[in-house]
Design an enzyme around this catalytic site. Structure first.
Site: not given
Length: 469
Positions: A161, A61, A137
């Site tokens: 997330s 990420k 996210s």
């Protein structure tokens, strides 16, 4: 031909160890999959060249620092920023286990969002239905694993997330106990909540990646040694395991009927496997959890994001004077959601309001933790839906921030208490994945892996999106 849609990380590691495939062949297979599918899905913000070696590829990420590889946190204000050191989790993956960074995955800006639609570089699309969001996210990591673009991935979780996008994309995702994984080298959102964790195709893969990244780090004083080694789950018998079903998390307004039905069927399966299931209650955690979260996280974000001033790194707006440069850099560099949270957080921390807002929220957070701790005197784990809904259409909630915030209604309470949570796919609704959330007391990851693995084996959920089979 290597089928990246079906290959698990554990299976790939076994093939490499037995020299049935080479690291170069494996890397090429995932790069070919990215070339074929990522133009439609936009999971990656940056794809790396093969660094060589025989380790497994790993997607990361884009809030996780990577030496020599761009790290933008999905924000224009960090566009072009290239760290000069690796975060601890990446260093451990590379140096201790030979993993190779495949690329950096898309994220809502500074991990603020539930759909990736807040990314400055455009949203990721759900592999099950590209007209829908992958969650957020960390939607880029979840979608990449779901679409077979990476065998596994690292995400970060503040209020859901990792768990929520894993639910919407049909993955297994773990938010670890706070403090078991280092935050050193991670772009900070809310420091008292942020945790890095694994996203994978199976519970065994998830446990394997967690074992690689977990443990105390001298560079992060909030970390602790694990009290027990991470175990790869084997058991499918759940006799003697006590599972609580919090009424408020399972009957919350907004849970879609198809989601509720899939979760209830999974709970019945856990009973069939021998678990003792009983209803329980978390009234204060659910009633006040979200309000508490949206005071604490904006306050910490407003402090953490103060460092982005155009002076040291990242984007700098052209201006004649220093103050004007600060103002224009932050105005042009931040998107709407970070600005919204900076303003709320700065207000909550301002003189005369600190005790009334941030201070009071911290007291409520203690109440939430104690309420969870009281339940764990009677139960080994709690279960609920991970997301109230399946993946929703792109654009459906962008005009209504409150509706977007409610996507994390069921994941926030346990995050506020610093507890581990595991998402396990448990079925389909409207042809889209439904996730079951398993929450345990601190350091209970092995118990969650055991429960998740048993459920996974019993229901045989196919994690490959139907349109890609």
């Amino acid at each position: 031909m290597i089928d990246t849609l079906r290959l698990t990380a554990y299976e790939a590691a076994t093939l490499l160890r037995n020299k049935e495939i080479s690291g170069a062949e494996l890397w090429e297979a995932y790069r070919r999959a990215i070339d074929e599918r990522d133009g439609e899905l936009h999971c990656f913000l940056h794809v790396c060249d093969d660094p060589g070696g025989d380790g497994l590829p790993l997607a990361v990420k884009d809030v996780i620092g990577t030496k020599g590889i761009p790290t933008t946190a999905g924000s224009k204000i960090l566009e072009g920023y290239v760290p000069v050191y690796d975060s601890t989790v990446v260093r451990r993956a590379k140096e201790n286990h030979g993993l190779r960074i495949l690329g950096k995955t898309n994220t809502d800006e500074f991990a603020m969002g539930s759909s990736t639609e807040n990314s400055a570089f455009g949203p990721t699309r759900n592999p099950w239905d590209p007209s829908r969001v992958p969650g957020g996210s960390g939607g880029g990591s979840a979608a990449a694993v779901s679409a077979g673009l990476a065998p596994w991935a690292l995400g970060s979780d503040t209020g859901g997330s990792i768990k929520q996008p894993s639910a919407l994309c049909g993955n297994v995702g773990l938010r670890p106990t706070y403090g078991t994984v280092s935050r050193y080298g991670i772009v900070a959102f809310a420091s008292s909540l942020d945790q890095v964790g694994p996203v994978a195709r199976t519970v065994r893969d998830c446990a394997y990646l967690y074992s690689i990244i977990a443990g105390r780090d001298a560079c992060d004083t909030t970390t602790v040694e694990l009290p027990h080694p991470v175990e790869l789950p084997e058991a499918v018998d759940l006799k003697g395991v006590r599972i609580g079903v919090p009424k408020e998390l399972n009957e919350s307004h907004g849970i879609e009927p198809g989601v509720a039905a899939a979760v209830q069927a999974a709970i019945a399966t856990l009973e069939e496997l021998g678990a003792e299931v009983q209803e329980c209650s978390l009234p204060l955690s659910v009633e006040y959890g979200m309000a508490c979260y949206y005071l604490i996280t904006p306050a910490e974000a407003s402090s953490n994001l103060a460092r982005y001033d155009g002076v040291r790194y990242g984007f700098r707006a052209a201006a004649d004077e220093r103050l004007e440069m600060y103002e224009r850099t932050r105005d042009e560099g931040f998107g709407d959601e970070p600005k919204r949270r900076i303003m709320v957080g700065t207000y909550a921390l301002s003189a005369g309001y600190y005790d009334a807002y941030y201070g009071q929220a911290q007291k409520v957070r203690t109440v939430i933790k104690r309420e969870h701790d009281a339940l764990f005197e009677s139960f080994d784990a709690l279960v609920s839906p991970t997301s109230p809904t399946v993946a929703f259409p792109l654009g459906a909630r962008t005009a209504d921030p409150i509706a977007m915030y409610l996507s994390d209604l069921l994941t926030i309470p346990s995050c506020m208490a610093g507890l581990p949570g595991l998402n396990v796919p448990c079925g389909l609704s409207e042809g889209l994945p439904v996730g079951l959330q398993l929450v345990g007391p601190q350091f209970s990851e092995n118990t969650l892996f055991r429960l998740g693995h048993a459920l996974e084996q019993a229901i045989s959920f196919d994690p490959v999106p139907e349109r890609l089979r």
